[in-house]
Scaffold this motif. Structure first.
Motif, PDB file in Angstrom:
ATOM      1  N   CYS A 102       3.569  -3.874   3.003  1.00  0.00           N
ATOM      2  CA  CYS A 102       2.181  -3.465   2.854  1.00  0.00           C
ATOM      3  C   CYS A 102       2.135  -1.943   2.810  1.00  0.00           C
ATOM      4  N   TYR A 103       1.007  -1.428   2.372  1.00  0.00           N
ATOM      5  CA  TYR A 103       0.789   0.012   2.312  1.00  0.00           C
ATOM      6  C   TYR A 103      -0.581   0.319   2.889  1.00  0.00           C
ATOM      7  N   LEU A 104      -0.669   1.516   3.506  1.00  0.00           N
ATOM      8  CA  LEU A 104      -1.946   1.890   4.105  1.00  0.00           C
ATOM      9  C   LEU A 104      -3.014   1.979   3.024  1.00  0.00           C
ATOM     10  N   ALA A 105      -4.159   1.362   3.320  1.00  0.00           N
ATOM     11  CA  ALA A 105      -5.270   1.399   2.366  1.00  0.00           C
ATOM     12  C   ALA A 105      -6.528   1.056   3.126  1.00  0.00           C
ATOM     13  N   GLY A 106      -7.493   1.967   3.131  1.00  0.00           N
ATOM     14  CA  GLY A 106      -8.749   1.693   3.780  1.00  0.00           C
ATOM     15  C   GLY A 106      -8.621   1.713   5.291  1.00  0.00           C
ATOM     16  N   PRO A 107      -9.537   1.048   5.975  1.00  0.00           N
ATOM     17  CA  PRO A 107      -9.520   1.066   7.441  1.00  0.00           C
ATOM     18  C   PRO A 107      -8.325   0.300   7.999  1.00  0.00           C
ATOM     19  N   ILE A 108      -8.046   0.528   9.269  1.00  0.00           N
ATOM     20  CA  ILE A 108      -6.929  -0.156   9.921  1.00  0.00           C
ATOM     21  C   ILE A 108      -7.148  -1.664   9.834  1.00  0.00           C
ATOM     22  N   ARG A 109      -6.047  -2.395   9.583  1.00  0.00           N
ATOM     23  CA  ARG A 109      -6.170  -3.823   9.324  1.00  0.00           C
ATOM     24  C   ARG A 109      -6.556  -4.613  10.563  1.00  0.00           C
ATOM     25  N   PRO A 110      -7.401  -5.639  10.406  1.00  0.00           N
ATOM     26  CA  PRO A 110      -7.811  -6.458  11.546  1.00  0.00           C
ATOM     27  C   PRO A 110      -6.760  -7.506  11.879  1.00  0.00           C
ATOM     28  N   ALA A 111      -6.945  -8.157  13.004  1.00  0.00           N
ATOM     29  CA  ALA A 111      -5.993  -9.162  13.477  1.00  0.00           C
ATOM     30  C   ALA A 111      -5.838 -10.317  12.495  1.00  0.00           C
ATOM     31  N   SER A 112      -6.880 -10.629  11.751  1.00  0.00           N
ATOM     32  CA  SER A 112      -6.854 -11.770  10.836  1.00  0.00           C
ATOM     33  C   SER A 112      -5.823 -11.620   9.727  1.00  0.00           C
TER      34      SER A 112
END
Length: 127
Positions: A102-112
């Protein structure tokens, strides 16, 4: 079989430091994304920090400037160095894995977005 194994939790006085580790057992590719989450009693699980395939990191606002996430790609271990700890940092800290790059994009990823989870390690920060 995939297992994420956390260690390094404990009790510490406010202002102190702890380092958490997460061994990604069974992850055949060390570039697959891993993250740290935490959950305080009675609260929802929240993201703390994530590391992408390139090694770039993103932090949740409450921990920015105090926590540092790093990864040992050779050993496939994720670390979380926590400095200047506050009582509100207390909770169970979980390692989460995506099972893919994965690559950083947008807000920090949620647990889902994370299918793989460790059993958690307890962090208690005393006033």
């Amino acid at each position: 079989q995939v297992r994420l194994v956390e260690s390094g939790g404990g009790s510490v006085q406010a202002g102190g430091s702890l380092r958490l580790s997460c061994a990604a057992v069974g992850y055949t590719d060390s570039t697959w994304c891993l993250s740290w989450f935490r959950q305080a009693p009675g609260k929802q699980r929240e993201p703390v920090a994530e590391v992408d395939t390139d090694g770039d990191a993103k932090y949740a606002y409450p921990v920015k400037g105090r926590f540092t996430v790093t990864k040992d790609y050779a050993k496939n271990i994720l670390y979380l160095q926590m400095n200047s700890l506050k009582p509100e940092d207390s909770g169970t800290y979980y390692c989460a894995g995506m099972g893919r790059i994965c690559y950083l994009a947008g807000p920090i990823r949620p647990a889902s977005e994370y299918p793989d989870w460790g059993q958690g390690t307890q962090v208690t920060v005393l006033p």
